[in-house]
Design a protein around this motif. Structure first.
Motif, PDB file in Angstrom:
ATOM      1  N   ARG A  86      55.533  77.731 -19.186  1.00 13.65           N
ATOM      2  CA  ARG A  86      56.336  77.708 -20.394  1.00 13.65           C
ATOM      3  C   ARG A  86      57.270  78.912 -20.515  1.00 13.65           C
ATOM      4  N   THR A  87      56.781  80.091 -20.154  1.00 10.57           N
ATOM      5  CA  THR A  87      57.621  81.285 -20.234  1.00 10.57           C
ATOM      6  C   THR A  87      58.817  81.170 -19.301  1.00 10.57           C
ATOM      7  N   ALA A 131      57.808  69.954 -26.583  1.00  6.24           N
ATOM      8  CA  ALA A 131      57.541  70.450 -27.941  1.00  6.24           C
ATOM      9  C   ALA A 131      57.296  71.949 -27.939  1.00  6.24           C
ATOM     10  N   LYS A 132      56.547  72.433 -26.971  1.00  9.97           N
ATOM     11  CA  LYS A 132      56.273  73.872 -26.886  1.00  9.97           C
ATOM     12  C   LYS A 132      57.552  74.649 -26.597  1.00  9.97           C
ATOM     13  N   LEU A 133      58.400  74.096 -25.740  1.00 11.73           N
ATOM     14  CA  LEU A 133      59.648  74.763 -25.411  1.00 11.73           C
ATOM     15  C   LEU A 133      60.583  74.774 -26.623  1.00 11.73           C
ATOM     16  N   ALA A 134      60.648  73.658 -27.345  1.00 12.35           N
ATOM     17  CA  ALA A 134      61.470  73.611 -28.554  1.00 12.35           C
ATOM     18  C   ALA A 134      60.964  74.619 -29.585  1.00 12.35           C
ATOM     19  N   ALA A 136      59.486  77.449 -28.939  1.00  9.82           N
ATOM     20  CA  ALA A 136      59.895  78.779 -28.477  1.00  9.82           C
ATOM     21  C   ALA A 136      61.381  79.016 -28.744  1.00  9.82           C
ATOM     22  N   LEU A 137      62.221  78.034 -28.434  1.00  9.53           N
ATOM     23  CA  LEU A 137      63.657  78.175 -28.679  1.00  9.53           C
ATOM     24  C   LEU A 137      63.956  78.246 -30.170  1.00  9.53           C
ATOM     25  N   GLY A 138      63.078  77.655 -30.970  1.00 11.44           N
ATOM     26  CA  GLY A 138      63.245  77.686 -32.416  1.00 11.44           C
ATOM     27  C   GLY A 138      63.147  79.068 -33.015  1.00 11.44           C
ATOM     28  N   GLN A 139      62.619  80.027 -32.252  1.00 10.80           N
ATOM     29  CA  GLN A 139      62.592  81.401 -32.737  1.00 10.80           C
ATOM     30  C   GLN A 139      64.017  81.955 -32.868  1.00 10.80           C
ATOM     31  N   GLN A 140      64.928  81.423 -32.086  1.00 10.57           N
ATOM     32  CA  GLN A 140      66.326  81.862 -32.147  1.00 10.57           C
ATOM     33  C   GLN A 140      67.237  80.851 -32.833  1.00 10.57           C
ATOM     34  N   TYR A 141      66.796  79.599 -32.865  1.00 10.74           N
ATOM     35  CA  TYR A 141      67.630  78.538 -33.432  1.00 10.74           C
ATOM     36  C   TYR A 141      66.865  77.818 -34.547  1.00 10.74           C
ATOM     37  N   PRO A 142      67.194  78.086 -35.817  1.00  9.33           N
ATOM     38  CA  PRO A 142      66.510  77.400 -36.919  1.00  9.33           C
ATOM     39  C   PRO A 142      66.650  75.880 -36.894  1.00  9.33           C
ATOM     40  N   ARG A 143      67.717  75.390 -36.267  1.00 10.57           N
ATOM     41  CA  ARG A 143      67.869  73.946 -36.106  1.00 10.57           C
ATOM     42  C   ARG A 143      68.173  73.631 -34.639  1.00 10.57           C
ATOM     43  N   GLU A 154      58.823  58.759 -20.413  1.00 11.31           N
ATOM     44  CA  GLU A 154      57.979  59.897 -20.727  1.00 11.31           C
ATOM     45  C   GLU A 154      58.791  60.982 -21.424  1.00 11.31           C
ATOM     46  N   LEU A 155      60.037  61.159 -21.023  1.00 16.39           N
ATOM     47  CA  LEU A 155      60.889  62.150 -21.676  1.00 16.39           C
ATOM     48  C   LEU A 155      61.099  61.799 -23.147  1.00 16.39           C
ATOM     49  N   SER A 156      61.397  60.543 -23.432  1.00 17.90           N
ATOM     50  CA  SER A 156      61.597  60.147 -24.830  1.00 17.90           C
ATOM     51  C   SER A 156      60.306  60.303 -25.626  1.00 17.90           C
ATOM     52  N   ALA A 157      59.159  60.046 -24.998  1.00 19.21           N
ATOM     53  CA  ALA A 157      57.874  60.250 -25.678  1.00 19.21           C
ATOM     54  C   ALA A 157      57.673  61.725 -26.007  1.00 19.21           C
ATOM     55  N   GLN A 158      58.041  62.608 -25.078  1.00 20.85           N
ATOM     56  CA  GLN A 158      57.927  64.043 -25.334  1.00 20.85           C
ATOM     57  C   GLN A 158      58.874  64.481 -26.447  1.00 20.85           C
TER      58      GLN A 158
END
Length: 270
Positions: A86-87, A131-134, A136-143, A154-158
């Motif tokens: 993830r990092t 979801a985990k990556l989003a 993490a990115l949400g720390q810089q992007y409120p939306r 599988e991508l759409s499910a994620q």
């Protein structure tokens, strides 16, 4: 649009009090304006609510980048965002993110490597990797606005597991209710606790009897009109609010954005 507040992008304003959120624009059918929705809603997030916003293109066609006049920095790099831990994924994403010409809108572009993501995600075996990556990115992007692939995968499910709200553009046809029911079933099959869904009628031409009839059948669904200004987004490489802020299309997206922020607030308070 029934049930939605009015106002133009130039007059609406004020940062939303809702904390970070991921908004997916999802359709199981192409040609309904999905990418146009994603690109314009990202602009509304930045311009109306004044959020620093990430437009994350997860459609291999790369349409969101095109509408902002940007291309991927390198061939077949978008898939590397999911290649390792993830990092490392977060670092890879930050390297690929590009600033757009619109203030507070950044783009994480797509490329052909997105087509191979299903196999990679299945091999990784992490059902919430996106979801985990989003998060993490949400720390810089409120939306974060996700331009989803127009396929069930599988991508759409994620994506569904990552989203706080799913926007579903639908054509104004007698089959719109059936199309929405299909999306509901597919999303429900992806996760036990799926996010709220907001159906939106797309490319509505009130001069056409069929479109008026569908609109009357779904008075509570937001709608975005068929408009030449929206077609110009691909020519101008800018969201409609940038070059035609008083147009019916720009006003429709502003109203839709108001409905989205309201939905997010309701979910947070609930």
């Amino acid at each position: 649009m029934a049930g939605l507040s009015g106002g133009s992008p130039e007059l609406s304003g004020g940062p939303s009090g809702v904390s970070g959120a991921t908004i997916a624009v999802y359709s199981v059918k192409g040609g309904v304006g999905k990418t146009t929705f994603a690109a314009n809603l990202a602009w509304c997030s930045a311009r109306i609510s004044r959020h620093k916003t990430l437009l994350w293109d997860l459609d291999a066609a790369g349409g969101s980048g095109f509408l902002y006049g940007l291309e991927s920095k390198g061939a077949k790099q978008a898939g590397e965002v999911f290649a390792h831990d993830r990092t490392s994924n977060e670092r890879a994403a930050m390297r690929l993110i590009q600033k757009t010409a619109c203030e507070r809108v950044d783009l994480l572009p797509a490329d052909e490597s997105i087509r191979a993501l299903d196999a990679r995600l299945v091999a990784i075996g992490k059902r919430r990797r996106l979801a985990k990556l989003a998060q993490a990115l949400g720390q810089q992007y409120p939306r974060i606005v996700l331009d989803c692939p127009p396929v069930i995968s599988e991508l759409s499910a994620q994506i569904v597991r990552a989203a706080d709200l799913v926007i579903v553009p639908l054509p104004p046809s007698p089959l719109s209710s059936r199309a929405f029911d299909l999306v509901v079933r597919e999303i429900a099959a992806s996760t036990r606790r799926h996010p709220p869904l907001l159906p939106v009628l797309s490319m509505v031409d009130m001069r056409r009897t069929l479109h008026r009839d569908v609109r009357e059948q779904h008075p509570d669904w937001p709608c975005v009109p068929y408009a030449s200004a929206l077609e110009q987004c691909a020519v101008q490489h800018r969201p409609v609010g940038e070059f035609a802020p008083q147009s019916p299309a720009a006003r429709a997206f502003a109203q839709l954005w108001g409905a989205i922020e309201k939905k997010l607030a309701e979910r947070k308070s609930g």
